[in-house]
Design a protein around this motif. Structure first.
Motif, PDB file in Angstrom:
ATOM      1  N   GLY A  99      37.326  78.750   4.159  1.00 49.46           N
ATOM      2  CA  GLY A  99      37.236  78.155   2.831  1.00 49.46           C
ATOM      3  C   GLY A  99      35.814  77.879   2.388  1.00 49.46           C
ATOM      4  O   GLY A  99      35.568  77.634   1.203  1.00 49.46           O
ATOM      5  N   TYR A 100      34.878  77.934   3.339  1.00 54.69           N
ATOM      6  CA  TYR A 100      33.499  77.559   3.008  1.00 54.69           C
ATOM      7  C   TYR A 100      32.490  78.563   3.594  1.00 54.69           C
ATOM      8  O   TYR A 100      31.593  78.191   4.348  1.00 54.69           O
ATOM      9  N   PRO A 101      32.629  79.834   3.232  1.00 53.12           N
ATOM     10  CA  PRO A 101      31.683  80.815   3.773  1.00 53.12           C
ATOM     11  C   PRO A 101      30.251  80.552   3.336  1.00 53.12           C
ATOM     12  O   PRO A 101      29.313  80.750   4.111  1.00 53.12           O
ATOM     13  N   GLY A 102      30.060  80.110   2.097  1.00 52.16           N
ATOM     14  CA  GLY A 102      28.711  79.817   1.618  1.00 52.16           C
ATOM     15  C   GLY A 102      28.078  78.677   2.383  1.00 52.16           C
ATOM     16  O   GLY A 102      26.931  78.766   2.840  1.00 52.16           O
ATOM     17  N   LYS A 103      28.803  77.578   2.534  1.00 58.61           N
ATOM     18  CA  LYS A 103      28.268  76.435   3.278  1.00 58.61           C
ATOM     19  C   LYS A 103      28.033  76.789   4.733  1.00 58.61           C
ATOM     20  O   LYS A 103      27.113  76.255   5.377  1.00 58.61           O
ATOM     21  N   SER A 104      28.859  77.677   5.292  1.00 59.90           N
ATOM     22  CA  SER A 104      28.652  78.109   6.679  1.00 59.90           C
ATOM     23  C   SER A 104      27.338  78.862   6.811  1.00 59.90           C
ATOM     24  O   SER A 104      26.604  78.685   7.790  1.00 59.90           O
ATOM     25  N   ALA A 105      27.040  79.705   5.826  1.00 57.34           N
ATOM     26  CA  ALA A 105      25.748  80.405   5.841  1.00 57.34           C
ATOM     27  C   ALA A 105      24.600  79.407   5.782  1.00 57.34           C
ATOM     28  O   ALA A 105      23.602  79.535   6.505  1.00 57.34           O
ATOM     29  N   GLU A 106      24.739  78.390   4.938  1.00 60.23           N
ATOM     30  CA  GLU A 106      23.711  77.349   4.887  1.00 60.23           C
ATOM     31  C   GLU A 106      23.569  76.655   6.238  1.00 60.23           C
ATOM     32  O   GLU A 106      22.451  76.416   6.721  1.00 60.23           O
ATOM     33  N   LEU A 129      37.514  76.553  -4.680  1.00 62.75           N
ATOM     34  CA  LEU A 129      36.753  77.213  -3.610  1.00 62.75           C
ATOM     35  C   LEU A 129      36.193  78.558  -4.076  1.00 62.75           C
ATOM     36  O   LEU A 129      35.091  78.960  -3.680  1.00 62.75           O
ATOM     37  N   TYR A 130      36.939  79.271  -4.889  1.00 71.79           N
ATOM     38  CA  TYR A 130      36.426  80.535  -5.421  1.00 71.79           C
ATOM     39  C   TYR A 130      35.196  80.288  -6.287  1.00 71.79           C
ATOM     40  O   TYR A 130      34.232  81.061  -6.259  1.00 71.79           O
ATOM     41  N   ILE A 131      35.228  79.219  -7.063  1.00 69.52           N
ATOM     42  CA  ILE A 131      34.073  78.896  -7.914  1.00 69.52           C
ATOM     43  C   ILE A 131      32.914  78.384  -7.074  1.00 69.52           C
ATOM     44  O   ILE A 131      31.769  78.811  -7.244  1.00 69.52           O
ATOM     45  N   GLU A 132      33.220  77.493  -6.133  1.00 70.31           N
ATOM     46  CA  GLU A 132      32.151  76.934  -5.293  1.00 70.31           C
ATOM     47  C   GLU A 132      31.417  78.016  -4.518  1.00 70.31           C
ATOM     48  O   GLU A 132      30.192  77.931  -4.311  1.00 70.31           O
TER      49      GLU A 132
END
Length: 950
Positions: free
Chosen positions: A741-748, A839-842
């Motif tokens: 659910g949080y691929p972007g935050k995982s990259a961070e 989540l799609y928007i985030e």
């Protein structure tokens, strides 16, 4: 004295580095790699290709007993005769000649063609024969060969003989071409086939041959002939030549299309497909022909009127033929009879459209992509050749389309499978359908469902006693016993996971696979994350960890090394080698153990290298393999026991002229307490008193490549690591693990924390860090620059910018809808757009572009078949609207990853100029400052450096 010595060592070291130069873009073409390797059956000779990225290969033939070496320029595809007395290979024209022919647009028929090389391994003499299209050597046929000639050049255009041409550099006397029966017929009427006994030198020329093949032991040479139409007396049809007796038998005496020549195991029986219809007939009627030792000609074994063939079905001309092991049964293909094109339809008067319906099992895009493949699809059928009243038994049909034989056709059953029809539409968002498996009786065609709605794959054991399968939904291994119908869970009661323990996508974890079966299906060997287990397939004996848990205890991964993939079983008394990888420091090597021993595997070799490309002699304990690491280009070694090794060749000696680098494993803890690791590449002249710019490249997990050699090359997408390291950059490649659910935050979490960890070192210039990624990596680049300003420049290839629009997009290469990627696989949202809209928007960079302050270069190509290129457009136009520095490269008609080498070279230069400007303060090129207008496309490329600012 000690200080003086230290000074002298430092001075010599500095002088050594000073003599080296950075890699530049001119080095790519001649940088070498290792191609295919072969080893003779007796283990005396090996062959291996040294390839250039763009240039002329060299074939090395090496005698492993006396180190005699024969090098043949431009040669490849080497084969040894089964008696190990000769080697044969193709020899391509000089690369420069091919290039010049393309420039001059020389017709294909008039271009220089391949030659055939044959080396006598006793005398070390090489003979070369010009204009050879193909050659074949039988698997067990001694020193015989057959080769098919190209059609002859028009005598008016024929160039001077090779012997009159000036030799090129590296040519030898062996490069002169022998005028060896170079005659052939007109266009499309076959060419000369030469059969030759290489020991005696006796050759036979057969004219107008279209196709040919040997049986396994080389005693029979089958070929099809299409004589010139203007000569009604010329032989046509199918012939078989007995290479022992020298006699020829005509099997078919009609002109036609004959193919799929297949011999039984003994080589005495033959089947093939053929049709003799008029050339203009659209739908051809294929037949199956059969011949044996007692038959004077080939008989039509099966035609479309044969009993058992369903109405409106016919023999497929695209199917593969095969005998059962005992040659009593034939397997072939049927297909629905094709409908001829309606010639009464006037093309310009009818509508052209695709109709999409919600009840369609697959999307129109998938249907269109698969149209050609589906039109060639065949459905397995069989017949008992020896039956008094033979009939065709269809085994596969439209409902159960996939059927495979069991135990080489000796079993009473075949294994059938089909995607569950109720689940077919759902595969649009699940990514794969659930499968049903069936036992198909080969005598009657009746089907018995044995596994229902399996998420996973099933396969038959080699002896055909069991069907084994892994269920992704519960992580368990099972067997189905064919004789009793009993299902057994193999790993019941074990607290070890056989599903991927590191799975971080919102889908069921896959297994680690089957390692093999013991003889007579006595046991099946199955991998867990680290070790290999032995299971009794009927569950009557307790499981045995054959690596004794050494893998899990030491964090080593053990995998049985198979040298001969034609072997169906593993001998229970076998001495096994295991590939071993140390997951702590990434070292690799081999371990050894006797399968029936209770002792731990014993280390044979283990080092900070990668071992690749193992080949073994068929009749000797002789091995050849590659070894390399980041600092050392591929080297080729031979050994008999892996305890001592002999180097046969090295690649890229020119690397010593250039500044190279070293790779280090980096470990750190993320803010949430996760242990992570990555690779830091440093220039070999690294000076800790200096500050270096750093590039960060990422995808998912890359640390397993710590010891991988990375040649400087114009890459299709990823960062050209060796180039940038050689030119004074640090390069960091961190591993990433993901929270659903949080691929972007995982990259961070993982990328940014790894960068912050390295920034604590005084030699990292924290203000000069760039990031680069392609595809999934490109998405993560786009996300990161919306969340942080810590990066001075960013490069995103084929990025997704807007998950809400990409969710419903199409992967044009496959025709698949992209929903499954977000719900089940890499994009890792784990829910539909309507369930987790937030989540799609985030996770969509597009909605946060106003936060971007990092210059960005985008590659988005208009023929990208994986990520719709409008995703790059959305990213570019959004940043452009906001006045942010952004560029987009669209390589016309290019794919997701660049294919054309000229485009790969182009992007290397642009990427270097982009990062040099932002991370080193270099001048910006014209393409960044003022662009290249459409009117100048193909006339100028904008590489010139200017004093202007982007």
């Amino acid at each position: 004295m000690h200080r003086i010595l230290t000074f002298l060592i430092l001075f010599v070291s500095i002088q050594g580095f000073a003599q080296k130069k950075p890699v530049d873009h001119s080095v790519y073409d001649t940088w070498e790699s290792v191609g295919s390797k072969q080893i003779s059956s007796n283990g005396v000779w090996t062959s291996f290709e040294i390839l250039q990225q763009e240039g002329d290969a060299k074939l090395n033939l090496v005698n492993l007993t006396n180190n005699t070496k024969i090098i043949v320029s431009r040669a490849s595809r080497a084969q040894f005769t089964s008696d190990s007395k000769f080697a044969a290979f193709s020899i391509k024209p000089w690369y420069s000649d091919i290039r010049n022919a393309k420039i001059k647009k020389v017709k294909a028929d008039d271009q220089t063609k391949d030659s055939l090389g044959i080396t006598n391994l006793t005398t070390n003499q090489t003979t070369k024969i010009s204009r050879v299209k193909t050659f074949k050597i039988p698997e067990e046929g001694g020193s015989i060969i057959a080769y098919l000639m190209e059609k002859p050049l028009d005598s008016a255009k024929k160039s001077a003989p090779a012997s009159n041409q000036a030799p090129r550099q590296n040519d030898s006397a062996d490069d002169l071409l022998f005028a060896d029966d170079v005659t052939a017929g007109p266009k499309n009427e076959g060419t000369d086939l030469i059969f030759k006994n290489l020991t005696t030198g006796v050759a036979k020329t057969i004219k107008y041959v279209v196709d040919y093949d040997f049986n396994k032991n080389g005693s029979q040479l089958i070929y099809t002939v299409s004589g010139p139409k203007k000569d009604s007396k010329a032989p046509v049809g199918v012939f078989i030549y007995n290479t022992v007796t020298g006699t020829t038998k005509q099997l078919v005496n009609k002109r036609g299309n004959f193919k799929g020549f297949t011999f039984d195991e003994s080589g005495d029986y033959l089947v093939f497909l053929g049709e003799t219809d008029a050339e203009k007939k659209e739908i051809k009627d294929f037949r199956v022909y059969y011949n044996g030792l007692s038959l004077d000609s080939a008989q039509v074994l099966v035609d479309n009127d044969f009993p058992g063939i369903p109405k409106n079905w016919s023999i497929s001309g695209d199917a593969r033929l095969s005998f059962s092991k005992d040659a009593k049964r034939l397997f072939f293909g049927l297909a629905p009879t094709k409908t001829p094109k309606d010639t009464t339809i006037v093309d310009f008067e009818v509508a052209k459209l695709d109709i999409w319906g919600y009840k369609d099992e697959t999307l129109q895009t998938q249907q269109l992509v698969n149209l050609a493949r589906d039109s060639r699809k065949s459905y397995l059928a069989t017949m008992d050749i020896l039956s008094i009243d033979p009939t065709v038994v269809p085994l596969a049909d439209l409902k159960v389309p996939n059927v495979s034989i069991i135990n080489e056709g000796l079993s009473q059953y075949a294994l059938g499978s089909s995607v569950d029809l109720e689940d077919q539409i759902a595969s649009q968002w699940t990514g794969s359908g659930l499968s049903n498996y069936y036992l198909v009786n080969i005598n009657t065609g009746s089907k018995k469902k044995i596994i229902e709605k399996l998420s996973g794959n099933a396969s038959a054991s080699p002896s055909g006693k069991f069907i084994s399968y892994f269920d992704d939904r519960n992580g368990n291994w099972y067997t189905y016993e064919i004789a009793t119908g009993k299902t057994t869970q193999l790993n019941a009661g074990l607290n070890i996971s056989f599903a991927n323990e590191t799975n971080d996508v919102p889908d069921n974890a896959n297994s680690y696979g089957i390692a093999g079966w013991l003889k007579d299906d006595k046991a099946v060997l199955i991998n867990d994350r680290y070790d290999v287990w032995q299971f009794s397939p009927d569950g009557k004996q307790a499981p045995i960890n054959i690596t004794n848990g050494l893998g899990r205890n030491t964090k080593f991964t053990f995998r049985i090394k198979r040298f001969d993939f034609t072997e169906r079983f593993i001998d229970p008394k076998a001495d096994l080698y295991f590939d071993a990888v140390n997951n702590i420091n990434k070292d690799a090597g081999l371990y050894f153990k006797s399968l029936n021993s209770k002792k731990d595997p014993v280390m044979v070799i283990m080092s900070a290298n990668k071992y690749l490309g193992f080949v073994k002699a068929k009749d000797a304990n002789r091995y050849v393999y590659d070894k390399s690491n980041y600092a050392v280009s591929l080297e080729i070694y031979t050994t008999t026991d892996f305890k001592t090794e002999v180097k046969l060749a090295s690649t890229n000696p020119q690397q010593n002229q250039y500044i190279w680098g070293k790779a280090e494993l980096v470990k750190w803890t993320t803010p949430k307490g996760y242990e992570s690791e990555g690779i830091l590449y440093k220039p070999e002249n690294f000076d800790p008193t200096k500050k270096y710019p750093m590039l960060v490249y990422f995808y998912e997990k890359v640390s397993q490549d710590l010891h991988g050699y990375i040649p400087p090359a114009p890459t299709p997408s990823r960062l050209n690591i060796s180039y940038f390291v050689s030119n004074g950059y640090l390069v960091f490649t961190p591993d990433i693990s993901y929270e659903i659910g949080y691929p972007g935050k995982s990259a961070e979490e993982f990328i940014n924390s790894g960068v912050e960890y390295l920034k604590k070192n005084s030699w990292v210039d924290g203000s000069k860090i760039g990031i680069q990624g392609q595809s999934w990596g490109g998405y993560q680049v786009a996300h990161l620059i919306t969340r942080t300003n810590m990066y001075a420049a960013a490069w995103a290839g084929a990025p997704v910018a807007n998950m809400t629009s990409a969710y419903g997009g199409i992967r044009w290469d496959s025709g698949l809808n992209r929903q499954f990627q977000y719900e089940k696989t890499q994009s890792r949202i784990g829910a539909t757009l309507w369930e987790k809209r937030d989540l799609y928007i985030e996770n969509s960079p597009l909605f946060f572009l106003d936060k971007v302050n990092t210059p960005l270069a985008i590659m988005a190509n208009d023929a990208d078949g994986a990520v719709p290129w409008y995703q790059g457009i959305e990213l570019f136009t959004g940043l452009r609207r906001l006045g942010k520095p952004v560029w987009m490269l669209n390589y016309n008609n290019e794919a997701h990853n660049l294919v054309q080498r000229q485009n790969r070279k182009d992007i290397q230069i642009r990427e270097q100029q982009f990062f040099d400007h932002y991370l080193k303060g270099a001048k910006a090129p014209v393409w960044m400052t003022s662009g290249v207008p459409a009117s100048q496309k193909g006339k100028t490329w904008g590489f010139e450096l200017t004093d202007d600012k982007p």
